[in-house]
Design an enzyme around this catalytic site. Sequence first.
Site, PDB file in Angstrom:
ATOM      1  CG  ASP A  67      44.199  30.620  30.303  1.00  0.00           C
ATOM      2  OD1 ASP A  67      43.503  29.745  29.765  1.00  0.00           O
ATOM      3  OD2 ASP A  67      43.805  31.781  30.475  1.00  0.00           O
ATOM      4  CG  ASN A 135      40.858  42.415  34.180  1.00  0.00           C
ATOM      5  OD1 ASN A 135      40.827  41.753  33.145  1.00  0.00           O
ATOM      6  ND2 ASN A 135      41.464  42.005  35.278  1.00  0.00           N
ATOM      7  CG  HIS A 137      42.037  38.777  31.856  1.00  0.00           C
ATOM      8  ND1 HIS A 137      41.476  38.677  33.106  1.00  0.00           N
ATOM      9  CD2 HIS A 137      41.421  37.833  31.111  1.00  0.00           C
ATOM     10  CE1 HIS A 137      40.563  37.718  33.108  1.00  0.00           C
ATOM     11  NE2 HIS A 137      40.509  37.192  31.908  1.00  0.00           N
ATOM     12  CD  GLU A 142      44.067  39.019  35.735  1.00  0.00           C
ATOM     13  OE1 GLU A 142      43.468  39.836  35.004  1.00  0.00           O
ATOM     14  OE2 GLU A 142      43.479  38.149  36.387  1.00  0.00           O
TER      15      GLU A 142
END
Length: 261
Positions: A67, A135, A137, A142
Site C-alpha cells: 500500500d 482493527n 486490517h 479496513e
Amino acid sequence: MRVIIAENAADVASYGAQQCIRQLQSKPESVLGLATGSTPIALYLRLIESYHRGEISFAGVRTFNLDEYIGIDASHPQSYRRFMQEHLFNHIDVDPENTHVPLGMSDPEEESRQYEAKIRSAGGIDLQILGVGRNGHIGFNEPTSSLGSRTRVKTLAPDTIRDNSRFFSQDEEQPHLAITMGIGTIMEARQIILLAAGESKADAVRALVEGPMTAMQPASVLQMHPEALVIVDKAAAGKLELVEYYQWVQQETLRLQGAYC
Ligand code: GLP
C-alpha cells in the site's frame, strides 16, 4: 493456518526472516509481497544481515508493496516508498526497477489497475509478508472491505489514522486515503506470513485465528488460505484459546522435521 508462538518480538522477526531466507534460497527469482509498519522492520534488518553474510541475494527478486498513502510523494518522510528504501532497499542488491510501491500522487484509480497488471505479469506473488492493524486490517483493507477486493483506493478508518498519527508531526497533514492491494489480490499469493507482536494486537490475533471469517476482521480471511503462517509473540497470543494446541503442533513439527533430516 499454522500458528507459531514465539517468545518475543525479536523471535517473531527471526522466525519470519528464516522463512523468507528459505524462500529466496530455493527460488532466487522470487516475487515478494512486502509490508510496512513497525512490525516488519526487525525482519528486514535480519534479511539485510543475511544478505551481508552472503546467504541470499535479491538480484533476481521483484517486490510489490501492499500500500501507499495518497497525496504524499515518494520522497515524503512518511511515504511507504521512503520507508522501504530506508529499511530495506537501500541496503540490498535489489534492482530498483524491480521494486514496486503504488504511486499515490498521479491517478490513483489508473495506478491501481496498472499495479494489478504488474503483479500478474510478474507471475503473481510467491511470498507475502503481512502485519495486522489493531482493527484487523491487512494492507489498508479496513473492516467491511470486500474479501474479494482488488487493488484500489480506500478511505482509512479513524482508528487507523489515530494509530499511524505517531509517525506524523503535529503540524503535518496526515493522509486519509491510500491505495492498497485488495484482499482478493493478497489471497492470491502462494504463501502468506502474518507477523504480530505486543499486547495491543491480541484482540486482532484472536479474531483472525479463532474468530469467524468476516469482513469486519479482514485478516480472518487468511483462514481460507492454504499456506498461511501466523507468527506472533506471547503478548499478541495472549487472548488465543488454543495456545497449548499451537505449541503442541510446533513441537510435533520440529520432532517430525528431526525424524526426516
Ligand atoms: C499500517 C499498514 C499495515 C500494517 C499496520 C500495522 O496501517 N498499512 O500494513 O500492518 O499499519 O502496523 P504496525 O506494524 O506498526 O502495528
